[in-house]
Scaffold this motif. Sequence first.
Motif, short mmCIF file in Angstrom:
data_model
loop_
_atom_site.label_atom_id
_atom_site.label_comp_id
_atom_site.label_asym_id
_atom_site.label_seq_id
_atom_site.Cartn_x
_atom_site.Cartn_y
_atom_site.Cartn_z
N LEU A 166 0.88 -1.16 0.01
CA LEU A 166 0.09 -0.07 -0.03
C LEU A 166 0.86 1.33 -0.06
CD1 LEU A 166 -2.70 1.53 0.22
CD2 LEU A 166 -2.76 1.18 2.83
N ALA A 167 1.97 1.31 0.82
CA ALA A 167 2.85 2.23 1.10
C ALA A 167 3.61 2.63 -0.50
CB ALA A 167 3.69 2.23 1.86
N SER A 168 3.87 1.47 -0.80
CA SER A 168 4.62 1.45 -2.09
C SER A 168 3.75 2.22 -3.31
CB SER A 168 5.25 0.15 -2.65
OG SER A 168 5.74 0.17 -3.82
N GLN A 169 2.58 1.77 -3.36
CA GLN A 169 1.64 2.08 -4.55
C GLN A 169 1.49 3.57 -4.54
OE1 GLN A 169 -2.05 -0.19 -4.47
NE2 GLN A 169 -3.20 1.34 -5.89
N LYS A 170 1.10 4.14 -2.96
CA LYS A 170 1.18 5.54 -2.87
C LYS A 170 2.24 6.62 -3.30
CE LYS A 170 -3.14 5.88 -0.90
NZ LYS A 170 -4.36 6.83 -1.34
N PHE A 171 3.45 5.82 -2.97
CA PHE A 171 4.66 6.63 -3.41
C PHE A 171 4.71 6.58 -4.86
CE2 PHE A 171 9.50 6.31 -3.86
CZ PHE A 171 9.70 7.58 -3.62
N VAL A 172 4.59 5.61 -5.57
CA VAL A 172 4.46 5.40 -6.97
C VAL A 172 3.48 6.35 -7.69
CG1 VAL A 172 3.84 4.08 -8.93
CG2 VAL A 172 5.39 2.95 -7.16
N GLU A 173 2.26 6.46 -7.22
CA GLU A 173 1.41 7.42 -7.67
C GLU A 173 1.96 8.83 -7.59
OE1 GLU A 173 -2.22 6.55 -5.59
OE2 GLU A 173 -2.63 4.72 -6.27
N GLY A 174 2.77 9.16 -6.57
CA GLY A 174 3.24 10.74 -6.30
C GLY A 174 4.37 10.91 -7.30
N ILE A 175 4.71 9.93 -7.89
CA ILE A 175 6.00 10.36 -8.89
C ILE A 175 5.59 11.03 -10.01
CG2 ILE A 175 7.88 9.26 -10.17
CD1 ILE A 175 8.29 9.25 -6.95
N GLY A 176 6.25 12.03 -10.33
CA GLY A 176 5.57 12.86 -11.66
C GLY A 176 4.77 13.98 -11.41
N SER A 177 4.34 14.03 -10.05
CA SER A 177 3.50 15.13 -9.55
C SER A 177 4.14 15.62 -8.39
CB SER A 177 2.09 14.62 -9.37
OG SER A 177 1.88 13.59 -8.12
N GLU A 178 3.45 17.09 -8.16
CA GLU A 178 3.75 17.54 -6.82
C GLU A 178 2.90 17.15 -5.66
OE1 GLU A 178 4.44 22.00 -7.18
OE2 GLU A 178 3.46 21.88 -8.97
N GLY A 179 3.85 17.34 -4.53
CA GLY A 179 2.96 16.70 -3.26
C GLY A 179 3.75 16.21 -2.19
N GLU A 180 3.27 15.72 -1.02
CA GLU A 180 4.27 15.26 -0.29
C GLU A 180 3.34 13.74 0.51
OE1 GLU A 180 4.81 18.12 2.92
OE2 GLU A 180 2.75 18.63 3.15
N LEU A 181 4.13 13.04 1.48
CA LEU A 181 3.42 11.77 1.82
C LEU A 181 4.40 11.46 3.17
CD1 LEU A 181 1.61 9.38 1.76
CD2 LEU A 181 3.52 8.39 0.13
N LEU A 182 3.73 10.89 4.13
CA LEU A 182 4.35 10.44 5.19
C LEU A 182 4.31 8.93 5.30
CD1 LEU A 182 5.91 10.39 8.07
CD2 LEU A 182 3.32 10.78 9.05
N ILE A 183 5.18 7.96 5.23
CA ILE A 183 5.11 6.70 5.52
C ILE A 183 5.53 6.28 7.14
CG2 ILE A 183 5.92 4.32 4.99
CD1 ILE A 183 6.07 5.44 2.21
#
Length: 498
Positions: A166-183
């Motif tokens: 799940l964490a990997s998928q969320k990170f992959v989705e963010g690549i190429g866009s702007e934003g931030e994520l906490l794992i």
Amino acid sequence: MRFVSLFLNNRLTIAPETLVNDSSLKAVPFFELPMVEQPPLNQTFRYDEKLQQILYGKQLLFDELSFTVDQIQLHYENGYVKYSIGISKTSNGYVCSRCGNEKSRLFAVFSCFRCKSDSCAYCRNCIMMGRVSECTPMISWCGPKVRWPLENNLLWNGELSSGQQLASQKFVEGIGSEGELLIWAVCGAGKTEVLFKGIEKALNLGLRVCIATPRTDVVLELAPRLKAVFPNSMVASYYGGSEERETKAQLVISTTHQMYRFKQAFNIMIVDEVDAFPYSYDQTLQHSVSLAVTPKHFLLYLSATPSKTMKKAAMNERLPCVKIPKRFHGFPLPVPKMVWGGEWKKRLERGKLPATFLKWLKAQAESGRRAMIFVSSVSVLEKLIELIRKEVDVPVDSVHSEDPLRKEKVIQFRNEDIQLLLTTTILERGVTVPFLDVAVFGADHDVFTESALVQIAGRSGRSKDDHDGKVLLFHYGKSLSMIQAINHIKNMNKEAGL
């Protein structure tokens, strides 16, 4: 350094005084120069690719470059290199352009041989990276971009747990866009493996990636693992004393201090152990990370013990968050056991060990299992190791932040050449050793905060073949941090259904 302003090719430009043979031109410190336009890019100029790869995405001092002043000046005159002010003077005082420091107490003046001034201001906050002063220009690259290879295949056949997936998928989705994520992942959850797919996507999109961490030990742990799974990629590790700091790299694993040297270099910034000292306390380090990313970037935070501010932001959905409460092997986190050690400080002063600690020490030595023994300070470490060596006949050593053999000793510990390793909190993160037990000597000391104890406990039980390692907290009175750390670990196990 002193510069002169002069006309070259019908344009006002600047040059170091050592390169100009005209006594009629007045030489002044760099910060006193008039504002001049950056020379236009000369497309016919044959630039030095080595200089390009060293300077690309960085801002460095003359002293940090192996090129001569005239080589650098030639690139400046042809528009490939830019000079900018290192220390600016404002109505409120000084500002360091490298680390962002604005605190007057962290600036000082000295009699400078280079600019001939008796009061040349410099920044004390980032002086460990080389002195930035009023007369010191920062040098950056403004020529063609470095080209990265387009084939960066991930060579890893492992499987991710459901939480990791799940964490990997969320990170992959963010690549190429702007934003931030906490794992937010427990110690031993397998955070590094979670990064693989996202990094692969980023590299193949031609993006540049940085993993920044407060500790050198973590860099030394991560770099070989990432080089192994991305064998066709340009990967380098940056830390104090690193031999790869001039290596061209699309994927950089670095200490947060090295971020002072970067400027708009990375499209993807991964801050590992975001809660760790000194990054969590030093605003200039946080500022340096913000300068190291491109205007459009994705920021990923990794932590087992995020700060209260981050937790609150995640709970209020202001910071996207994925939580991994279970280790990759599916077994519970070892819950620390509190053991009364008596007045351990006084016993150390008398040259004696607490009875309960001595009993555990001898049993541990006889078991053949490795152990990390955490202490509150270097002075305690030095006294304790002498007493331990008198009691057990097994390989024992110690390590701390200023130990010149720190890297070698950790390797020896991994290779089982050392059975008992005494350490300050410097090794509370980033070191993974199987078949390991952990003891904290004087766990009631203030240095052992809740997050520190959670991280320390996380050193044990990380292998699926040895998931129930022991964690003992020897104390002279239960501290609130000890209780909070134990509750923290129990709650994570409960959340994971264990």
